[in-house]
Design a protein around this motif. Structure first.
Motif: not given
Length: 115
Positions: A22-44
């Motif tokens: 996860i630490a080596r490629d956090p962008s993919v895992w960040r999206l996975w984490w946001m999807d898991l939590l059901g957060v739509l990240d369009v404002d950042s």
């Protein structure tokens, strides 16, 4: 035998390498984490996303080191317990074990009531 400690050490080792991944490629895992939590990240914006990814990477590297140390410690104590169980006991330890077994026999022996 300390089977539980060995299993926990193996699991900690597996999880530590997963956090390193996860630490080596956090962008993919960040999206996975946001999807898991059901957060739509369009404002950042891009800078906020990069900041979140750096924080996630830092925490995952920290978790990797912590879990790896835990796994190595568990492996050490597992080997130590196995070595301790296989070594020959001293005369004093055998006498203590014998006394403990006799006390357990007396405690588990049914009491007879005589009048």
């Amino acid at each position: 035998m300390p089977i539980g400690l060995a299993i926990a050490s193996i699991l900690a080792l597996f999880i530590s390498f997963w956090t390193l991944n996860i630490a080596r490629d956090p962008s993919v895992w960040r999206l996975w984490w946001m999807d898991l939590l059901g957060v739509l990240d369009v404002d950042s914006n891009r800078e906020q996303r990069r900041s979140q990814e750096r924080q996630m990477s830092f925490i995952c590297y920290l978790l990797f080191m912590l879990l790896l140390a835990t796994s190595l410690s568990g492996a050490f104590w597992t080997v130590d317990r196995v070595r301790e169980a296989k070594r020959d006991k001293t005369r004093f330890e055998r006498a203590v074990d014998s006394s403990n077994r006799e006390f357990e026999k007396m405690k588990n022996k049914p009491q007879s009531i005589k009048r």
